[in-house]
Motif scaffolding. Sequence first.
Motif, short mmCIF file in Angstrom:
data_model
loop_
_atom_site.label_atom_id
_atom_site.label_comp_id
_atom_site.label_asym_id
_atom_site.label_seq_id
_atom_site.Cartn_x
_atom_site.Cartn_y
_atom_site.Cartn_z
N HIS A 59 27.03 38.75 23.72
CA HIS A 59 26.48 38.04 24.70
C HIS A 59 25.31 38.64 24.60
CE1 HIS A 59 29.32 33.98 25.80
NE2 HIS A 59 29.18 34.25 24.35
N HIS A 62 22.28 37.56 22.87
CA HIS A 62 21.47 36.20 23.18
C HIS A 62 20.32 36.76 24.09
CE1 HIS A 62 23.25 33.96 20.31
NE2 HIS A 62 24.31 34.13 21.05
N ASP A 66 16.31 35.67 24.87
CA ASP A 66 15.77 34.98 26.61
C ASP A 66 15.62 35.05 26.82
OD1 ASP A 66 17.41 33.69 24.63
OD2 ASP A 66 19.75 32.69 25.59
N HIS A 375 17.65 26.87 28.46
CA HIS A 375 17.32 26.66 27.70
C HIS A 375 16.50 26.16 27.78
CE1 HIS A 375 20.42 29.67 26.09
NE2 HIS A 375 20.69 29.06 25.71
N ARG A 380 15.95 27.86 22.54
CA ARG A 380 17.20 28.13 22.45
C ARG A 380 18.16 26.49 21.56
NH1 ARG A 380 20.03 32.70 20.32
NH2 ARG A 380 18.96 34.08 21.82
N HIS A 382 20.65 25.83 21.63
CA HIS A 382 22.36 25.87 21.82
C HIS A 382 22.73 24.09 22.26
CE1 HIS A 382 23.94 30.08 22.78
NE2 HIS A 382 23.82 29.74 21.64
#
Length: 457
Positions: A59, A62, A66, A375, A380, A382
């Motif tokens: 993880h 990301h 981010d 996000h 992103r 997601h």
Amino acid sequence: MSAYDYDLFVIGAGSGGVRGARMAAATGARVGIAEGRRVGGTCVLRGCVPKKLLVYAAHFAHDFADAAAYGWRLRPPTHEWAQLIQAKNTETDRLNGIYIRLLQNAGVTIHDGYAKFIDAHTLDVGGSRITAERILIASGGHPVIPAIPGAEHAITSDEALDLLSRPERIVIVGAGYIAVEFAGIFAGLGSDVKLLVRSKLLRGFDADVVRELGQALERAGIEMVVGAEPAAIAQGTNGYTVTMQTGETIETDLVMFAAGRDPNIKGMGLEEIGVDLKGGKAIKVDAFSKTSVDNIYAVGDVTDRMALTPVAIHEAMCFVDTVYKGKPRKPNYQFVPTAVFSDPPIGTVGLTEEDAIAKYGEVDVYTARFRPMKHTLTGRDHVTFMKLIVDPDSDQVLGCHMIGEDAAEIAQGLGIAMKAGATKADFDATIGIHPTAAEEFVTMREKRAPPQAAAAE
Ligand code: NAP
């Protein structure tokens, strides 16, 4: 004084066996336990715990990316696989030590070795004869290795957790819990991942959640080869060639089987002493975990009921209540919350829409699908998806499903509500926590249109 060496002898020091042994010993029973590998079992040493540590590691990929959207400036990070495995090993060694001490402090005698039945009260453990009034089998399961040419070249989840280096390319055979979890781990850490999906992704999970997962895996660059079943694996100079039943081939650096797990019963001599098996593979038990032999019980994955650690522990506690505390208690399998630590994770409690329709006829369905707040800045792509399935007659919530960040943490609380028989009105009457994703579960008001109405729109 009993004529037996022990009042209870437990086979297998995994989650179910250790809990059963400790709790029985706490009632005053003289308890022994046999373990052929290491005390702690699959979940602690080769499953849930080390897997989750690797999921955390993946993880970060990301998170680093981010962070830039929130003003952080970082140099491109690199990952040291060997350091991760070393750290994971330190933690599993620590847990192994804790489990050994838990048993010792409870007064349970540990015997190293695999147990084999000589008769219903007598076992051979590593060459020693041990007798017990009752025996609890909690020997767990092992990964299935499909019988195809070249299968010996492939690894399973056991070895995946101990690899010396991370493969640049990996083919994962299977599309269940283990396959999608490891796909997320390897892809997150930078490997090129291909998933061989024989029939469907996460068979048995809610279809909407599975569709969302499929889209998320695609977005993460994981290739799903649907309808693929390997026929052979051959070693070449530059890795392996997997040949499908269709004749198609895939080149890869590593092949991993995540093709299910089978109970550990081999070499135990169960059939010889009259323990009935289910489909020749798993131990058959009654509602109190008793086998067809009166003094022999079984819990956990070896019984093939619900292959989850907390369920094995629950079954072990019910066994101790029933046999050693005089309070008969059957394991209860209703509304068992579960999670898949895929990327993004899935949390689920209760019936899928398909199963709810099969059982109740018509059901009301509520869904929410949104980009998580985090996000909005990162951009992103997601998605978080949530779903409630409600019985229109009683208003009872029959199923809660979620895919998205924190789904596993959220599902645990939903499990309590569902165990307490929560209705949709109870969900609606609950005040949300703002701003969270979880609040969507208490703010869904619009029923999803039935399929025929939606089609007409
Ligand atoms: P699983 O959920 O039984 O899935 C097995 C997968 O392998 C299925 O997708 C199956 O496809 C596929 N498969 C089987 N043989 C194959 C073949 N020859 N070629 C291609 N695909 C093949 O098994 P699992 O993922 O190994 O997990 C085992 C158990 O561990 C689960 O039941 C679960 O309860 C437990 N577990 C739980 C967690 C968790 O709670 N987070 C995590 C890991 C494991 P088909 O659908 O076509 O049969």
